[in-house]
Design a protein around this motif. Structure first.
Motif, PDB file in Angstrom:
ATOM      1  N   MET A  86       0.596  -1.252  -0.042  1.00 48.33           N
ATOM      2  CA  MET A  86      -0.079  -0.035  -0.043  1.00 48.33           C
ATOM      3  C   MET A  86       0.853   1.097   0.049  1.00 48.33           C
ATOM      4  SD  MET A  86      -3.100   1.001   2.578  1.00 48.33           S
ATOM      5  CE  MET A  86      -3.867  -0.363   1.990  1.00 48.33           C
ATOM      6  N   ALA A  87       0.554   2.208  -0.911  1.00 45.78           N
ATOM      7  CA  ALA A  87       1.362   3.308  -1.051  1.00 45.78           C
ATOM      8  C   ALA A  87       0.830   4.326   0.126  1.00 45.78           C
ATOM      9  CB  ALA A  87       1.121   4.191  -2.527  1.00 45.78           C
ATOM     10  N   GLU A  88       1.873   5.291   0.314  1.00 47.14           N
ATOM     11  CA  GLU A  88       1.553   6.162   1.416  1.00 47.14           C
ATOM     12  C   GLU A  88       2.090   7.620   0.795  1.00 47.14           C
ATOM     13  OE1 GLU A  88       3.242   6.966   5.922  1.00 47.14           O
ATOM     14  OE2 GLU A  88       2.934   4.887   5.274  1.00 47.14           O
ATOM     15  N   THR A  89       1.203   8.536   1.109  1.00 47.54           N
ATOM     16  CA  THR A  89       1.511   9.935   0.617  1.00 47.54           C
ATOM     17  C   THR A  89       1.200  10.904   1.863  1.00 47.54           C
ATOM     18  OG1 THR A  89       1.579  11.297  -1.226  1.00 47.54           O
ATOM     19  CG2 THR A  89      -0.457  10.132  -0.556  1.00 47.54           C
ATOM     20  N   ARG A  90       1.850  12.107   1.566  1.00 49.62           N
ATOM     21  CA  ARG A  90       1.193  13.400   2.334  1.00 49.62           C
ATOM     22  C   ARG A  90       0.404  14.175   1.398  1.00 49.62           C
ATOM     23  NH1 ARG A  90       4.546  15.239   7.114  1.00 49.62           N
ATOM     24  NH2 ARG A  90       3.875  17.331   6.232  1.00 49.62           N
ATOM     25  N   LEU A  91      -0.697  14.551   2.101  1.00 53.42           N
ATOM     26  CA  LEU A  91      -1.492  15.436   1.599  1.00 53.42           C
ATOM     27  C   LEU A  91      -1.765  16.816   2.099  1.00 53.42           C
ATOM     28  CD1 LEU A  91      -3.746  15.870  -0.913  1.00 53.42           C
ATOM     29  CD2 LEU A  91      -5.263  14.702   0.388  1.00 53.42           C
ATOM     30  N   ARG A  92      -1.570  17.894   1.643  1.00 47.12           N
ATOM     31  CA  ARG A  92      -1.872  19.280   2.356  1.00 47.12           C
ATOM     32  C   ARG A  92      -3.005  19.609   1.805  1.00 47.12           C
ATOM     33  NH1 ARG A  92       4.092  20.229   1.237  1.00 47.12           N
ATOM     34  NH2 ARG A  92       3.110  21.220  -0.898  1.00 47.12           N
ATOM     35  N   LEU A  93      -4.169  19.687   2.956  1.00 46.71           N
ATOM     36  CA  LEU A  93      -5.309  20.295   2.588  1.00 46.71           C
ATOM     37  C   LEU A  93      -5.897  21.746   3.333  1.00 46.71           C
ATOM     38  CD1 LEU A  93      -7.227  17.147   3.419  1.00 46.71           C
ATOM     39  CD2 LEU A  93      -6.870  17.944   1.172  1.00 46.71           C
ATOM     40  N   PRO A  94      -6.464  22.364   2.689  1.00 46.05           N
ATOM     41  CA  PRO A  94      -7.039  23.722   3.385  1.00 46.05           C
ATOM     42  C   PRO A  94      -7.596  23.278   4.416  1.00 46.05           C
ATOM     43  CG  PRO A  94      -7.485  23.809   1.057  1.00 46.05           C
ATOM     44  CD  PRO A  94      -7.071  22.553   1.135  1.00 46.05           C
ATOM     45  N   ASP A  95      -7.472  24.092   5.400  1.00 42.34           N
ATOM     46  CA  ASP A  95      -8.228  23.660   6.832  1.00 42.34           C
ATOM     47  C   ASP A  95      -9.693  23.549   6.697  1.00 42.34           C
ATOM     48  OD1 ASP A  95      -5.724  23.904   8.120  1.00 42.34           O
ATOM     49  OD2 ASP A  95      -6.062  26.197   8.712  1.00 42.34           O
ATOM     50  N   GLU A  96     -10.480  24.241   5.837  1.00 45.26           N
ATOM     51  CA  GLU A  96     -11.789  24.173   5.668  1.00 45.26           C
ATOM     52  C   GLU A  96     -12.234  22.773   5.027  1.00 45.26           C
ATOM     53  OE1 GLU A  96     -15.330  26.118   3.360  1.00 45.26           O
ATOM     54  OE2 GLU A  96     -13.852  27.441   4.123  1.00 45.26           O
ATOM     55  N   THR A  97     -11.395  22.382   4.254  1.00 50.48           N
ATOM     56  CA  THR A  97     -11.562  21.041   3.622  1.00 50.48           C
ATOM     57  C   THR A  97     -11.325  20.155   4.324  1.00 50.48           C
ATOM     58  OG1 THR A  97     -10.881  21.993   1.585  1.00 50.48           O
ATOM     59  CG2 THR A  97     -10.861  19.572   1.546  1.00 50.48           C
ATOM     60  N   TYR A  98     -10.179  20.048   5.200  1.00 45.69           N
ATOM     61  CA  TYR A  98      -9.953  19.153   6.239  1.00 45.69           C
ATOM     62  C   TYR A  98     -10.938  18.948   7.374  1.00 45.69           C
ATOM     63  CZ  TYR A  98      -7.864  16.386   9.985  1.00 45.69           C
ATOM     64  OH  TYR A  98      -7.902  15.458  11.051  1.00 45.69           O
ATOM     65  N   GLU A  99     -11.580  20.158   7.697  1.00 49.87           N
ATOM     66  CA  GLU A  99     -12.625  20.119   8.804  1.00 49.87           C
ATOM     67  C   GLU A  99     -13.852  19.508   8.159  1.00 49.87           C
ATOM     68  OE1 GLU A  99     -12.492  20.559  12.022  1.00 49.87           O
ATOM     69  OE2 GLU A  99     -10.322  21.125  11.715  1.00 49.87           O
ATOM     70  N   GLN A 100     -14.018  19.532   6.989  1.00 49.97           N
ATOM     71  CA  GLN A 100     -15.505  18.918   6.321  1.00 49.97           C
ATOM     72  C   GLN A 100     -14.991  17.510   6.224  1.00 49.97           C
ATOM     73  OE1 GLN A 100     -15.491  21.269   2.461  1.00 49.97           O
ATOM     74  NE2 GLN A 100     -16.789  22.709   3.437  1.00 49.97           N
ATOM     75  N   ILE A 101     -13.774  17.044   5.853  1.00 44.39           N
ATOM     76  CA  ILE A 101     -13.765  15.759   5.783  1.00 44.39           C
ATOM     77  C   ILE A 101     -13.914  15.188   7.097  1.00 44.39           C
ATOM     78  CG2 ILE A 101     -12.017  13.861   5.099  1.00 44.39           C
ATOM     79  CD1 ILE A 101     -10.894  15.846   2.831  1.00 44.39           C
ATOM     80  N   LYS A 102     -13.334  15.491   8.044  1.00 45.01           N
ATOM     81  CA  LYS A 102     -13.432  15.466   9.486  1.00 45.01           C
ATOM     82  C   LYS A 102     -14.815  15.051  10.055  1.00 45.01           C
ATOM     83  CE  LYS A 102     -11.588  16.893  13.849  1.00 45.01           C
ATOM     84  NZ  LYS A 102     -10.993  17.657  14.299  1.00 45.01           N
ATOM     85  N   GLN A 103     -15.754  16.220   9.594  1.00 47.44           N
ATOM     86  CA  GLN A 103     -17.185  15.998   9.876  1.00 47.44           C
ATOM     87  C   GLN A 103     -17.814  14.886   9.131  1.00 47.44           C
ATOM     88  OE1 GLN A 103     -18.682  17.925  12.180  1.00 47.44           O
ATOM     89  NE2 GLN A 103     -20.507  16.525  11.643  1.00 47.44           N
ATOM     90  N   ILE A 104     -17.634  14.779   7.847  1.00 46.98           N
ATOM     91  CA  ILE A 104     -18.118  13.400   7.242  1.00 46.98           C
ATOM     92  C   ILE A 104     -17.677  12.210   7.825  1.00 46.98           C
ATOM     93  CG2 ILE A 104     -18.246  12.509   4.812  1.00 46.98           C
ATOM     94  CD1 ILE A 104     -18.012  15.280   3.767  1.00 46.98           C
ATOM     95  N   ALA A 105     -16.374  11.864   8.064  1.00 46.88           N
ATOM     96  CA  ALA A 105     -15.723  10.864   8.608  1.00 46.88           C
ATOM     97  C   ALA A 105     -16.627  10.491   9.840  1.00 46.88           C
ATOM     98  CB  ALA A 105     -14.385  11.059   8.756  1.00 46.88           C
ATOM     99  N   GLY A 106     -16.742  11.487  10.687  1.00 45.89           N
ATOM    100  CA  GLY A 106     -17.605  11.349  12.023  1.00 45.89           C
ATOM    101  C   GLY A 106     -18.972  10.828  11.863  1.00 45.89           C
ATOM    102  N   ASP A 107     -19.510  11.554  10.824  1.00 46.09           N
ATOM    103  CA  ASP A 107     -21.037  11.129  10.605  1.00 46.09           C
ATOM    104  C   ASP A 107     -20.988   9.777   9.970  1.00 46.09           C
ATOM    105  OD1 ASP A 107     -21.587  13.979  11.223  1.00 46.09           O
ATOM    106  OD2 ASP A 107     -21.861  14.456   9.126  1.00 46.09           O
ATOM    107  N   ASP A 108     -20.003   9.445   9.222  1.00 45.90           N
ATOM    108  CA  ASP A 108     -20.103   8.060   8.950  1.00 45.90           C
ATOM    109  C   ASP A 108     -19.368   6.828   9.774  1.00 45.90           C
ATOM    110  OD1 ASP A 108     -21.289   9.227   6.621  1.00 45.90           O
ATOM    111  OD2 ASP A 108     -19.705   9.010   5.405  1.00 45.90           O
ATOM    112  N   ALA A 109     -18.942   7.336  10.786  1.00 42.90           N
ATOM    113  CA  ALA A 109     -18.245   6.662  11.844  1.00 42.90           C
ATOM    114  C   ALA A 109     -17.174   5.726  11.060  1.00 42.90           C
ATOM    115  CB  ALA A 109     -19.031   5.550  12.475  1.00 42.90           C
ATOM    116  N   GLN A 110     -16.315   6.725  10.294  1.00 45.17           N
ATOM    117  CA  GLN A 110     -14.862   6.209   9.734  1.00 45.17           C
ATOM    118  C   GLN A 110     -13.874   7.126  10.155  1.00 45.17           C
ATOM    119  OE1 GLN A 110     -16.018   6.409   5.450  1.00 45.17           O
ATOM    120  NE2 GLN A 110     -17.042   4.324   5.235  1.00 45.17           N
ATOM    121  N   SER A 111     -12.777   6.535   9.720  1.00 44.02           N
ATOM    122  CA  SER A 111     -11.579   7.404   9.846  1.00 44.02           C
ATOM    123  C   SER A 111     -11.489   8.457   8.642  1.00 44.02           C
ATOM    124  CB  SER A 111     -10.398   6.380   9.725  1.00 44.02           C
ATOM    125  OG  SER A 111     -10.059   6.098   8.671  1.00 44.02           O
TER     126      SER A 111
END
Length: 67
Positions: free
Chosen positions: A1-26
């Motif tokens: 499995m490949a590993e990479t770093r990804l720089r996201l705008p803070d707002e995008t990260y917060e949206q992803i974090k919210q979606i992940a929490g809503d879906d009970a996923q990482s």
């Protein structure tokens, strides 16, 4: 499995974090799903574009075959 770093705008990260929490996923799993969906959408769009070009190019032949 490949590993990479990804720089996201803070707002995008917060949206992803919210979606992940809503879906009970990482966050990682949510990002993988989002990327896979993006790839699938691009592939579908590419095939649809190819199909339209073929249909336009071969319109007369397709109309004759449909009779």
């Amino acid at each position: 499995m490949a590993e990479t770093r990804l720089r996201l705008p803070d707002e995008t990260y917060e949206q992803i974090k919210q979606i992940a929490g809503d879906d009970a996923q990482s966050v990682n799993s949510t990002m993988v799903v989002a990327i896979e969906e993006y790839i699938a959408r691009r592939r579908r769009e590419r095939y649809q574009t190819m199909g339209r070009k073929i249909a336009e190019r071969d319109r007369e032949l397709l109309e004759r075959l449909a009779r």
